[in-house]
Motif scaffolding. Structure first.
Motif, PDB file in Angstrom:
ATOM      1  N   ALA A   1      37.383 -16.285   3.304  1.00 21.16           N
ATOM      2  CA  ALA A   1      36.328 -15.288   3.090  1.00 21.16           C
ATOM      3  C   ALA A   1      36.078 -15.100   1.596  1.00 21.16           C
ATOM      4  O   ALA A   1      36.735 -15.716   0.750  1.00 21.16           O
ATOM      5  CB  ALA A   1      36.731 -13.961   3.736  1.00 21.16           C
ATOM      6  N   GLY A   2      35.139 -14.214   1.305  1.00 23.57           N
ATOM      7  CA  GLY A   2      34.815 -13.894  -0.074  1.00 23.57           C
ATOM      8  C   GLY A   2      35.669 -12.757  -0.608  1.00 23.57           C
ATOM      9  O   GLY A   2      36.226 -11.958   0.149  1.00 23.57           O
ATOM     10  N   SER A   3      35.754 -12.690  -1.916  1.00 26.76           N
ATOM     11  CA  SER A   3      36.492 -11.612  -2.566  1.00 26.76           C
ATOM     12  C   SER A   3      35.562 -10.437  -2.839  1.00 26.76           C
ATOM     13  O   SER A   3      34.447 -10.610  -3.318  1.00 26.76           O
ATOM     14  CB  SER A   3      37.077 -12.118  -3.898  1.00 26.76           C
ATOM     15  OG  SER A   3      37.569 -11.047  -4.672  1.00 26.76           O
ATOM     16  N   ASP A   4      36.028  -9.238  -2.510  1.00 29.13           N
ATOM     17  CA  ASP A   4      35.287  -7.996  -2.785  1.00 29.13           C
ATOM     18  C   ASP A   4      36.011  -7.261  -3.902  1.00 29.13           C
ATOM     19  O   ASP A   4      37.088  -6.704  -3.687  1.00 29.13           O
ATOM     20  CB  ASP A   4      35.234  -7.136  -1.515  1.00 29.13           C
ATOM     21  CG  ASP A   4      34.642  -5.742  -1.757  1.00 29.13           C
ATOM     22  OD1 ASP A   4      34.191  -5.457  -2.880  1.00 29.13           O
ATOM     23  OD2 ASP A   4      34.647  -4.938  -0.809  1.00 29.13           O
ATOM     24  N   SER A   5      35.413  -7.233  -5.091  1.00 29.26           N
ATOM     25  CA  SER A   5      36.070  -6.584  -6.228  1.00 29.26           C
ATOM     26  C   SER A   5      36.281  -5.101  -6.001  1.00 29.26           C
ATOM     27  O   SER A   5      37.169  -4.492  -6.611  1.00 29.26           O
ATOM     28  CB  SER A   5      35.251  -6.803  -7.508  1.00 29.26           C
ATOM     29  OG  SER A   5      33.911  -6.371  -7.339  1.00 29.26           O
ATOM     30  N   GLY A   6      35.510  -4.505  -5.082  1.00 30.81           N
ATOM     31  CA  GLY A   6      35.684  -3.097  -4.756  1.00 30.81           C
ATOM     32  C   GLY A   6      36.809  -2.827  -3.780  1.00 30.81           C
ATOM     33  O   GLY A   6      37.175  -1.673  -3.544  1.00 30.81           O
ATOM     34  N   GLY A   7      37.360  -3.871  -3.168  1.00 35.13           N
ATOM     35  CA  GLY A   7      38.553  -3.751  -2.344  1.00 35.13           C
ATOM     36  C   GLY A   7      38.337  -3.297  -0.914  1.00 35.13           C
ATOM     37  O   GLY A   7      39.303  -3.195  -0.156  1.00 35.13           O
ATOM     38  N   GLY A   8      37.098  -3.036  -0.503  1.00 38.72           N
ATOM     39  CA  GLY A   8      36.880  -2.483   0.826  1.00 38.72           C
ATOM     40  C   GLY A   8      36.589  -3.492   1.903  1.00 38.72           C
ATOM     41  O   GLY A   8      36.717  -3.190   3.094  1.00 38.72           O
ATOM     42  N   ALA A   9      36.186  -4.689   1.524  1.00 35.16           N
ATOM     43  CA  ALA A   9      35.789  -5.712   2.491  1.00 35.16           C
ATOM     44  C   ALA A   9      36.397  -7.042   2.082  1.00 35.16           C
ATOM     45  O   ALA A   9      37.224  -7.124   1.170  1.00 35.16           O
ATOM     46  CB  ALA A   9      34.265  -5.798   2.583  1.00 35.16           C
ATOM     47  N   GLY A  10      35.989  -8.101   2.787  1.00 28.33           N
ATOM     48  CA  GLY A  10      36.378  -9.444   2.399  1.00 28.33           C
ATOM     49  C   GLY A  10      37.874  -9.691   2.399  1.00 28.33           C
ATOM     50  O   GLY A  10      38.633  -9.102   3.167  1.00 28.33           O
ATOM     51  N   ILE A  11      38.287 -10.589   1.515  1.00 33.42           N
ATOM     52  CA  ILE A  11      39.692 -10.986   1.397  1.00 33.42           C
ATOM     53  C   ILE A  11      40.606  -9.773   1.263  1.00 33.42           C
ATOM     54  O   ILE A  11      41.668  -9.690   1.887  1.00 33.42           O
ATOM     55  CB  ILE A  11      39.878 -11.919   0.180  1.00 33.42           C
ATOM     56  CG1 ILE A  11      39.240 -13.294   0.441  1.00 33.42           C
ATOM     57  CG2 ILE A  11      41.350 -12.047  -0.190  1.00 33.42           C
ATOM     58  CD1 ILE A  11      40.022 -14.187   1.364  1.00 33.42           C
ATOM     59  N   GLN A  12      40.181  -8.812   0.451  1.00 30.83           N
ATOM     60  CA  GLN A  12      41.039  -7.652   0.197  1.00 30.83           C
ATOM     61  C   GLN A  12      41.253  -6.829   1.467  1.00 30.83           C
ATOM     62  O   GLN A  12      42.381  -6.436   1.777  1.00 30.83           O
ATOM     63  CB  GLN A  12      40.442  -6.788  -0.916  1.00 30.83           C
ATOM     64  CG  GLN A  12      40.541  -7.383  -2.311  1.00 30.83           C
ATOM     65  CD  GLN A  12      39.463  -8.405  -2.633  1.00 30.83           C
ATOM     66  OE1 GLN A  12      38.688  -8.837  -1.765  1.00 30.83           O
ATOM     67  NE2 GLN A  12      39.384  -8.787  -3.896  1.00 30.83           N
TER      68      GLN A  12
END
Length: 274
Positions: free
Chosen positions: A8-19
């Motif tokens: 998946a993609g990285s979400d710099s905000g931390g709420g979705a994606g890889i995080q």
């Protein structure tokens, strides 16, 4: 130790994606590994930039994992381009690992996370390999070319996914008009089906719900849960994550990945045969 993978993609905000996926894996007691398909610059207010990873490096990340780990389940999220989708399909084709496809297309703020030309690649290359696909209503319409207005339309759309080779379809009902309940519809290729009903929660803190739900399914399947049990328990996970939100940021806030372990005995999912 059960090992699972998110692609998946990285979400710099931390709420979705890889995080979000790795947080979910950790909370559910599985070891999470990852293949990053794109970097995004985003927060709760939206996506300000997308930087896709070259498909050859996506392949290299996955190759590194399968050379060293026994992976029990894989999920995909934001894939962005047809090159990345085709590369992933090629890698997974002979692995005999359960695959959960969350066909991420649009961010909560409306930004596109899947190129238009990639939709056909998802149909033809990835969905035929999917154990479970977890589209919301707009994603299901885009992938099948059918409009959804009511439950009979949902059944037809599920059949459209089965024709592509998918084994199980979960049509997420968050976009349906029912003001009181969030109802997801689950269809299996063998003809079995049921719906999952929980109270609709009035909140804007729903960033990453699709990622989190599909990651929870992946974690439970990776631990050996039967498919229907994994889906129902994942519904509890995301319901509690929305209900006990964190109120972070100034836009569409993230869900609370801590909530399931604290409150799981208080959540009831109503199951109805359909």
């Amino acid at each position: 130790m059960h090992i699972v993978t998110t692609i998946a993609g990285s979400d710099s905000g931390g709420g979705a994606g890889i995080q979000a996926d790795l947080k979910t894996f950790q909370e559910l007691g599985v070891f999470g590994t990852s293949v990053i398909t794109a970097l995004t610059a985003q927060n709760t207010m939206g996506v300000s930039g997308v930087f896709p990873i070259d498909h050859s490096f996506v392949e290299k990340q996955f190759q590194a994992l399968i050379e060293d780990f026994s992976i029990a389940a894989i999920k995909t999220g934001m894939l962005y381009s047809s090159d990345i989708i085709k590369a992933i399909a090629h890698m997974i084709h002979n692995q005999n690992i359960p695959l959960i496809v969350d066909p991420v297309m649009i961010a909560k703020g409306g930004e596109s996370l899947l190129l238009q030309e990639a939709i056909e690649a998802m149909r033809s290359s990835l969905l035929p390999l999917a154990t479970i696909v977890t589209p919301n209503i707009p994603e299901a319409e885009a992938l099948t070319g059918r409009k959804i207005h009511d439950v009979s339309d949902i059944r037809e759309v599920a059949q459209g996914f089965f024709q592509l080779g998918v084994h199980c379809v979960i049509l997420k009902g968050g976009h349906l008009a029912d003001p009181n309940f969030a109802i997801d519809y689950v269809f299996f290729q063998n003809g079995k089906s049921f719906s999952m009903q929980t109270p609709r929660i009035q909140t804007s803190n729903t960033h990453g719900t699709g990622c989190t739900f599909s990651a929870a399914i992946t974690a439970f399947l990776g631990q050996g849960f039967a498919m229907d049990k994994a889906i129902i328990e994942a519904k509890k996970f995301i319901q509690l994550a929305i209900l006990h939100d964190l109120s972070i940021g100034h836009g569409y806030g993230p869900t609370n990945h801590f909530a399931y372990q604290l409150h799981k005995d208080s959540c009831e999912v109503l199951i109805y045969e359909t």
